[in-house]
Scaffold this motif. Structure first.
Motif, mmCIF file in Angstrom:
data_model
loop_
_atom_site.group_PDB
_atom_site.id
_atom_site.type_symbol
_atom_site.label_atom_id
_atom_site.label_comp_id
_atom_site.label_asym_id
_atom_site.label_seq_id
_atom_site.Cartn_x
_atom_site.Cartn_y
_atom_site.Cartn_z
ATOM 1 N N TYR A 179 -42.401 0.448 -6.712
ATOM 2 C CA TYR A 179 -42.426 1.692 -7.485
ATOM 3 C C TYR A 179 -43.401 2.703 -6.889
ATOM 4 N N ALA A 183 -44.961 6.128 -11.532
ATOM 5 C CA ALA A 183 -43.647 5.812 -12.093
ATOM 6 C C ALA A 183 -43.817 5.032 -13.403
ATOM 7 N N GLU A 184 -42.916 5.276 -14.353
ATOM 8 C CA GLU A 184 -42.965 4.557 -15.616
ATOM 9 C C GLU A 184 -42.392 3.155 -15.396
ATOM 10 N N SER A 186 -41.933 -0.648 -17.141
ATOM 11 C CA SER A 186 -42.060 -1.479 -18.342
ATOM 12 C C SER A 186 -42.860 -2.728 -18.012
ATOM 13 N N SER A 187 -43.484 -3.291 -19.018
ATOM 14 C CA SER A 187 -44.400 -4.416 -18.797
ATOM 15 C C SER A 187 -43.701 -5.644 -18.231
ATOM 16 N N SER A 189 -40.802 -5.491 -16.214
ATOM 17 C CA SER A 189 -39.787 -5.065 -15.241
ATOM 18 C C SER A 189 -39.608 -6.086 -14.120
#
Length: 218
Positions: A179, A183-184, A186-187, A189
C-alpha cells in the motif's frame, strides 16, 4: 510494483500519482532529493521516477549518490530540459531511461512496465516452490501446472512471500510493500488476502506465525 516518485511540481506529481494508481502501481511521493535518499535508505521501491530539476539537490546528484548503494535499482529520469548533455549525463550516471516533459502517460506506463520486466528477468523470471510456479515476466501463477487467477494484491503478496522463502514477513512489512503511504487499510486486509490465497493454492503453502506474520517454507 512499488514506485517512488520524486517530483517537486505539486500538480504534476498529483496527476502522475493518480494515473499510476489507476494502472495498479503502488506509489509514494516526495518533492525533494534529500527526502528521496532518506526513503531509499529505509524503504526500497521497485522503481524510482526521478525529476532532474529539484529544489534542494538536483536529480543527477540524487542519482549519483543512489548508485553508490543501489547500483541496480531501475531509475526513470524526468526532465523539462531538451539539452542532450542532461540526458547523456543521466545515462552515464546510471539512469535506465528518461522522458522529456511534457510526455504521454501511455508512454510512461510502457517505459515502467519495460523497466519492471527487465529487473525481474535480470534476477530470474520464474520462482518455483513445490507445486506453485510464479513467472514474474508474464505475471502468471500456476498450481500443479494449472493457471490460477489472482487479484493484483494477491499476486503482489504471493510474490513477496515466495521471493523471501524461509523468512517470516510481518504484517507491517507486507502492508508497507502493498500500500502507498496514507492509504486507507482495514485492520484485517492482509489476513483477508492470505485467506483468499490459501483457497487457491496447495494446502499449508503459506504458514501463519502467530502474532508475527507469514512465511512460505518451501
Amino acid at each position: 510494483m512499488k514506485i517512488l516518485l520524486v517530483e517537486d511540481d505539486y500538480a504534476l506529481a498529483q496527476g502522475l500519482q493518480s494515473a499510476l494508481v489507476r494502472e495498479h502501481f503502488v506509489v509514494n511521493w516526495v518533492s525533494k532529493g534529500r527526502e528521496a535518499l532518506l526513503v531509499i535508505a529505509t524503504e526500497l521501491p521497485d522503481i524510482m521516477i526521478l525529476d532532474i530539476g529539484l529544489p534542494d539537490i538536483n536529480g543527477l546528484q540524487v542519482l549519483k549518490q543512489l548508485r553508490l548503494s543501489h547500483p541496480t535499482l531501475p531509475v526513470l529520469l524526468l526532465t523539462a530540459r531538451d539539452s542532450i548533455e542532461d540526458k547523456v549525463s543521466g545515462l552515464d550516471l546510471g539512469a535506465d531511461d528518461y522522458l522529456t516533459k511534457p510526455f504521454d502517460m501511455q508512454e510512461l506506463f510502457a517505459r515502467l512496465r519495460m523497466l519492471g520486466r527487465r529487473s525481474m528477468v535480470a534476477v530470474s523470471s520464474k520462482i518455483t516452490i513445490g507445486a506453485i510456479c510464479m513467472d514474474t515476466a508474464s505475471y502468471q501463477v500456476t498450481c500443479d501446472r494449472e493457471i490460477i487467477e489472482l487479484s493484483r494484491r494477491e499476486y503482489m503478496l504471493l510474490q513477496i512471500l515466495m521471493e523471501n522463502k524461509g523468512r517470516v514477513q510481518t504484517r507491517d512489512n507486507l502492508e508497507t510493500k502493498l500500500y502507498s503511504w496514507g492509504a486507507e487499510i482495514s485492520s484485517n486486509s492482509i489476513q483477508v488476502h492470505i485467506h483468499n490465497l490459501r483457497k487457491k493454492l496447495t494446502p499449508n503453502f503459506i504458514t501463519t506465525i502467530r502474532g508475527i506474520g507469514y512465511i512460505v517454507k518451501g
